[in-house]
Design a protein around this motif. Structure first.
Motif, mmCIF file in Angstrom:
data_model
loop_
_atom_site.group_PDB
_atom_site.id
_atom_site.type_symbol
_atom_site.label_atom_id
_atom_site.label_comp_id
_atom_site.label_asym_id
_atom_site.label_seq_id
_atom_site.Cartn_x
_atom_site.Cartn_y
_atom_site.Cartn_z
ATOM 1 N N VAL A 110 23.771 22.466 28.912
ATOM 2 C CA VAL A 110 23.295 23.343 29.989
ATOM 3 C C VAL A 110 23.073 24.762 29.470
ATOM 4 O O VAL A 110 22.076 25.406 29.793
ATOM 5 C CB VAL A 110 24.303 23.357 31.159
ATOM 6 N N ASP A 128 31.144 29.098 35.233
ATOM 7 C CA ASP A 128 29.852 29.738 35.505
ATOM 8 C C ASP A 128 29.242 29.077 36.737
ATOM 9 O O ASP A 128 29.213 27.848 36.846
ATOM 10 C CB ASP A 128 28.919 29.568 34.303
ATOM 11 N N ALA A 130 26.280 28.471 37.597
ATOM 12 C CA ALA A 130 25.207 27.526 37.270
ATOM 13 C C ALA A 130 25.780 26.153 36.957
ATOM 14 O O ALA A 130 25.242 25.121 37.396
ATOM 15 C CB ALA A 130 24.401 28.043 36.077
ATOM 16 N N ARG A 133 27.261 24.548 40.177
ATOM 17 C CA ARG A 133 26.204 24.024 41.046
ATOM 18 C C ARG A 133 25.716 22.658 40.567
ATOM 19 O O ARG A 133 25.393 21.787 41.373
ATOM 20 C CB ARG A 133 25.028 25.007 41.109
ATOM 21 N N LEU A 134 25.663 22.484 39.261
ATOM 22 C CA LEU A 134 25.247 21.195 38.716
ATOM 23 C C LEU A 134 26.287 20.118 39.039
ATOM 24 O O LEU A 134 25.933 18.991 39.410
ATOM 25 C CB LEU A 134 25.045 21.307 37.202
#
Length: 212
Positions: A110, A128, A130, A133-134
């Motif tokens: 990622v 993080d 990001a 969210r994944l």
């Protein structure tokens, strides 16, 4: 040299077809003695999973034709460690029986930061937004299709990450035996509703420092 982005996991199955089929037959035969599942690593394309499930069906049919005791219909799941699999989790959930998120590899893919390189390893931050969210995307996709989803990797054994993982809704955490007592002790002190609120707040953050 075969790097992290090289010929690994399911990508090597075609090249070593005979070996993989022998392993599948062994698993199907061993499954008559207890509950076993097959988890396929490094899946990034839906066709890779479909081909492997076809292979499992072929080997089960071969064992049946030879009257060798085995258990057909064994569950086949995937390690979600390639970002393309996470992004297409809703479709993978239609074909896979379960997910296990491999956070160590998924992080480095990622953030495009090889975890074997000390110069960029610091970029692989599990908190993080990001990355969170994944994780949330995969859990939601699994939930919608009624599939269970686990998580393995260093993040799974971290008491600091535990409230977020509970809040995101993971069914299972896979960790080394020595870490289990400490994590279970932390788990019984958590309240699910509060963890869900915390996870929602973390998903709205913009920087890992806010999550921390």
């Amino acid at each position: 040299r075969n790097p992290f982005l090289g010929l690994r996991g399911v990508r090597a199955y075609e090249r070593f077809d005979g070996l993989i089929r022998a392993q599948v037959r062994a698993i199907l035969r061993a499954a008559v003695h207890g509950p076993l599942k097959i988890m396929v690593p490094m899946v990034g394309l839906l066709d890779e999973l479909v081909r492997f499930k076809t292979l499992v069906g072929e080997e089960a049919a071969e064992l049946a034709a030879r009257s060798i005791p085995h258990r057909a219909g064994i569950e086949v799941g995937i390690m979600v460690e390639v970002p393309s699999a996470a992004l297409l989790a809703d479709r993978f959930a239609e074909a896979a029986d379960f997910f296990s998120l491999g956070t160590n590899d998924l992080q480095q893919y990622v953030f495009a930061a090889d975890r074997g390189n000390p110069d960029v390893r610091r970029l692989n931050r599990p908190h993080d937004p990001a990355f969170l969210r994944l994780l949330d995307m995969v859990v939601r996709a699994a939930r919608e299709k009624g599939k269970w989803v686990g998580l393995c990797g260093e993040m799974a054994g971290s008491p600091r990450s535990l409230p977020i993982l509970v809040g995101l809704g993971f069914d299972e955490l896979s960790l080394s035996a020595t870490r289990i007592p400490r994590l279970k002790a932390a788990l019984v002190k958590l309240e699910a509703g509060a963890c869900r609120t915390l996870a929602s707040s973390c998903l709205r953050a913009g920087r890992p420092e806010e999550v921390e």
